[in-house]
Motif scaffolding. Structure first.
Motif, mmCIF file in Angstrom:
data_model
loop_
_atom_site.group_PDB
_atom_site.id
_atom_site.type_symbol
_atom_site.label_atom_id
_atom_site.label_comp_id
_atom_site.label_asym_id
_atom_site.label_seq_id
_atom_site.Cartn_x
_atom_site.Cartn_y
_atom_site.Cartn_z
ATOM 1 N N SER A 181 11.050 -9.955 -12.588
ATOM 2 C CA SER A 181 10.631 -8.549 -12.615
ATOM 3 C C SER A 181 9.154 -8.407 -12.322
ATOM 4 C CB SER A 181 10.958 -7.919 -13.977
ATOM 5 O OG SER A 181 10.229 -8.570 -15.008
ATOM 6 N N ALA A 182 8.383 -9.433 -12.724
ATOM 7 C CA ALA A 182 6.940 -9.380 -12.483
ATOM 8 C C ALA A 182 6.615 -9.580 -11.009
ATOM 9 C CB ALA A 182 6.238 -10.442 -13.324
ATOM 10 N N CYS A 183 7.592 -10.012 -10.242
ATOM 11 C CA CYS A 183 7.385 -10.255 -8.813
ATOM 12 C C CYS A 183 7.773 -9.054 -7.962
ATOM 13 C CB CYS A 183 8.183 -11.481 -8.376
ATOM 14 S SG CYS A 183 7.600 -13.022 -9.135
ATOM 15 N N PHE A 184 7.963 -7.902 -8.596
ATOM 16 C CA PHE A 184 8.290 -6.684 -7.868
ATOM 17 C C PHE A 184 7.363 -5.551 -8.319
ATOM 18 C CE2 PHE A 184 12.114 -9.150 -7.435
ATOM 19 C CZ PHE A 184 12.561 -8.861 -6.156
ATOM 20 N N GLU A 185 7.051 -4.700 -7.384
ATOM 21 C CA GLU A 185 6.208 -3.529 -7.682
ATOM 22 C C GLU A 185 6.962 -2.279 -7.263
ATOM 23 O OE1 GLU A 185 3.033 -1.350 -9.050
ATOM 24 O OE2 GLU A 185 3.175 -3.540 -9.111
ATOM 25 N N ASN A 186 7.061 -1.331 -8.202
ATOM 26 C CA ASN A 186 7.751 -0.066 -7.905
ATOM 27 C C ASN A 186 6.723 1.021 -7.620
ATOM 28 O OD1 ASN A 186 10.184 1.696 -7.876
ATOM 29 N ND2 ASN A 186 9.149 2.647 -9.621
ATOM 30 N N ILE A 187 6.884 1.679 -6.483
ATOM 31 C CA ILE A 187 5.990 2.778 -6.096
ATOM 32 C C ILE A 187 6.710 4.101 -6.334
ATOM 33 C CG2 ILE A 187 4.565 3.745 -4.260
ATOM 34 C CD1 ILE A 187 3.828 0.875 -5.062
ATOM 35 N N GLU A 188 6.124 4.931 -7.193
ATOM 36 C CA GLU A 188 6.756 6.208 -7.536
ATOM 37 C C GLU A 188 6.617 7.235 -6.414
ATOM 38 O OE1 GLU A 188 5.204 7.727 -11.144
ATOM 39 O OE2 GLU A 188 5.961 6.079 -12.399
ATOM 40 N N THR A 189 7.492 8.229 -6.472
ATOM 41 C CA THR A 189 7.432 9.342 -5.521
ATOM 42 C C THR A 189 6.098 10.075 -5.646
ATOM 43 O OG1 THR A 189 9.829 9.643 -5.650
ATOM 44 C CG2 THR A 189 8.538 11.495 -4.788
ATOM 45 N N GLY A 190 5.491 10.352 -4.521
ATOM 46 C CA GLY A 190 4.198 11.027 -4.513
ATOM 47 C C GLY A 190 3.039 10.065 -4.398
ATOM 48 N N ASN A 191 3.303 8.779 -4.634
ATOM 49 C CA ASN A 191 2.279 7.750 -4.510
ATOM 50 C C ASN A 191 2.591 6.839 -3.329
ATOM 51 O OD1 ASN A 191 1.173 8.824 -6.834
ATOM 52 N ND2 ASN A 191 2.101 7.304 -8.187
ATOM 53 N N VAL A 192 1.674 5.936 -3.037
ATOM 54 C CA VAL A 192 1.893 4.929 -1.999
ATOM 55 C C VAL A 192 1.406 3.586 -2.523
ATOM 56 C CG1 VAL A 192 1.709 6.524 -0.044
ATOM 57 C CG2 VAL A 192 -0.352 5.406 -0.936
ATOM 58 N N GLY A 193 1.818 2.533 -1.827
ATOM 59 C CA GLY A 193 1.364 1.212 -2.193
ATOM 60 C C GLY A 193 0.380 0.670 -1.172
ATOM 61 N N VAL A 194 -0.588 -0.079 -1.664
ATOM 62 C CA VAL A 194 -1.543 -0.763 -0.793
ATOM 63 C C VAL A 194 -1.310 -2.261 -0.977
ATOM 64 C CG1 VAL A 194 -3.960 -1.229 -0.295
ATOM 65 C CG2 VAL A 194 -3.229 1.092 -0.882
ATOM 66 N N SER A 195 -0.989 -2.935 0.125
ATOM 67 C CA SER A 195 -0.676 -4.363 0.039
ATOM 68 C C SER A 195 -1.744 -5.190 0.752
ATOM 69 C CB SER A 195 0.695 -4.634 0.666
ATOM 70 O OG SER A 195 0.685 -4.316 2.047
ATOM 71 N N SER A 196 -1.881 -6.416 0.286
ATOM 72 C CA SER A 196 -2.831 -7.332 0.920
ATOM 73 C C SER A 196 -2.297 -8.752 0.861
ATOM 74 C CB SER A 196 -4.195 -7.256 0.240
ATOM 75 O OG SER A 196 -4.103 -7.662 -1.112
ATOM 76 N N PHE A 197 -2.702 -9.562 1.834
ATOM 77 C CA PHE A 197 -2.292 -10.963 1.887
ATOM 78 C C PHE A 197 -3.507 -11.808 2.224
ATOM 79 C CE2 PHE A 197 -0.746 -14.609 4.446
ATOM 80 C CZ PHE A 197 -0.007 -15.245 3.464
ATOM 81 N N MET A 198 -3.810 -12.712 1.310
ATOM 82 C CA MET A 198 -4.956 -13.602 1.474
ATOM 83 C C MET A 198 -6.254 -12.830 1.737
ATOM 84 S SD MET A 198 -3.301 -16.800 3.608
ATOM 85 C CE MET A 198 -4.791 -17.780 3.340
ATOM 86 N N GLY A 199 -6.393 -11.742 0.973
ATOM 87 C CA GLY A 199 -7.614 -10.956 1.039
ATOM 88 C C GLY A 199 -7.680 -9.942 2.159
ATOM 89 N N GLN A 200 -6.632 -9.880 2.998
ATOM 90 C CA GLN A 200 -6.610 -8.926 4.098
ATOM 91 C C GLN A 200 -5.702 -7.742 3.749
ATOM 92 O OE1 GLN A 200 -8.500 -9.144 6.957
ATOM 93 N NE2 GLN A 200 -9.427 -10.896 5.879
ATOM 94 N N THR A 201 -6.264 -6.550 3.761
ATOM 95 C CA THR A 201 -5.496 -5.350 3.404
ATOM 96 C C THR A 201 -4.693 -4.846 4.588
ATOM 97 O OG1 THR A 201 -7.137 -4.691 1.754
ATOM 98 C CG2 THR A 201 -5.663 -2.969 2.566
ATOM 99 N N ASN A 202 -3.429 -4.574 4.329
ATOM 100 C CA ASN A 202 -2.552 -4.008 5.357
ATOM 101 C C ASN A 202 -2.972 -2.556 5.598
ATOM 102 O OD1 ASN A 202 -0.481 -2.950 6.919
ATOM 103 N ND2 ASN A 202 1.143 -4.013 5.793
ATOM 104 N N PRO A 203 -3.294 -2.164 6.825
ATOM 105 C CA PRO A 203 -3.743 -0.790 7.079
ATOM 106 C C PRO A 203 -2.654 0.266 6.920
ATOM 107 C CG PRO A 203 -3.493 -1.973 9.143
ATOM 108 C CD PRO A 203 -3.304 -2.973 8.054
ATOM 109 N N GLU A 204 -1.385 -0.172 6.846
ATOM 110 C CA GLU A 204 -0.282 0.776 6.681
ATOM 111 C C GLU A 204 0.128 0.850 5.216
ATOM 112 O OE1 GLU A 204 0.926 2.747 8.983
ATOM 113 O OE2 GLU A 204 -0.500 1.903 10.435
#
Length: 272
Positions: A17-40
């Protein structure tokens, strides 16, 4: 043994469960990999975090409240109290870029990050002071909407210039309280009470004048009617009425009528 298996299952479940992130309606998620932020940004839903880090960013309207501020008016008087709410909202498509640009200005509230919140708060404070400074203290109570508009426009312009056009939008400015000066407040209340009393007196006088006009109109109408009646009573009409009376009087029985030598009919006298 069974206890160990159950404990292991619980640990495994928590790990999954700790390996999943839930994004609520009205919000968005910001993801990154190895310090690089995904622009989408990531739209509402559930995402795995095995190979990347994800945090939730609020896309809802955020309320920044200021209480007991003491800005100065145009005539250089410090207000005793100024309370105001400033509501803003980010363009969720810009959430990743904003989180990078203002990574030190984020706040955390209600389970989500507020990107650029500290920056917006500071700019909003400046806009409040510059907006209030455009108005005189003695007229400020009647200019709430104008002051709110000045704050709104000042802040939106600053955000557009500093951040990007419509990246962050000011949704509303709500002024909750304005206290310019306690002495001045008392004077304003006295002036308002005096004005109310004067308005009441004016209203009473106007009502009395209208009533007098009605009476005068009615009297004028009666006078005009009487004048018209007087003009209509001519000597010839009076003569005809006298003859009608004499005729009816003569037909009602035997009477003695005295007539003056002038030939005009005198008041009828029954001498029977």
């Amino acid at each position: 043994m069974k206890i160990l298996k159950i404990s292991a299952a619980i640990v495994l479940a928590l790990s999954v469960s700790a390996c999943f992130e839930n994004i609520e309606t009205g919000n968005v998620g910001v993801s990154s990999f190895m310090g690089q932020t995904n622009p989408e940004p990531l739209m509402p839903g559930t995402y795995q975090t095995f190979t990347r880090s994800i945090y939730e960013v609020s896309g809802k309207i955020i309320n920044v409240s200021f209480d007991k501020l003491h800005p100065k008016s145009f005539d250089n008087l410090s207000l005793d109290e100024f309370d105001v709410d400033v509501l803003y909202q980010i363009d969720v498509k810009r959430a990743p870029a904003l989180s990078v640009k203002y990574q030190n200005d984020m706040a955390y509230r209600d389970g989500a990050y507020l990107v650029a919140d500290k920056f917006v708060t500071k700019q909003a404070m400046d806009a409040v002071f510059s907006g209030v400074a455009q108005f005189n203290a003695n007229t400020m109570h009647t200019k709430r909407d104008d002051i709110a508009k000045a704050i709104h426009e000042s802040l939106q312009h600053k955000l557009d210039v500093e951040v990007g056009k419509d990246w962050i939008s000011v949704r509303n400015v709500n002024i909750r309280k304005i206290i310019t000066d306690k002495t001045q407040e008392e004077n304003i209340r006295k002036i308002s009470a005096a004005k109310f009393a004067i308005d009441q007196k004016i209203a009473e006088n106007e009502a009395e004048e209208k009533n007098n006009m009605v009476i005068l109109t009615q009297a004028s109408g009666r006078a005009a009617a009487n004048a018209a009646l007087s003009k209509s009573i001519t000597p010839e009409l009076l003569k005809m009425r006298e003859l009608d009376v004499l005729e009816k009087f003569a037909q009602s029985g035997t009477h003695t009528v005295l007539l003056p030598q002038g030939g005009g009919a005198a008041p009828l006298i029954n001498v029977k």
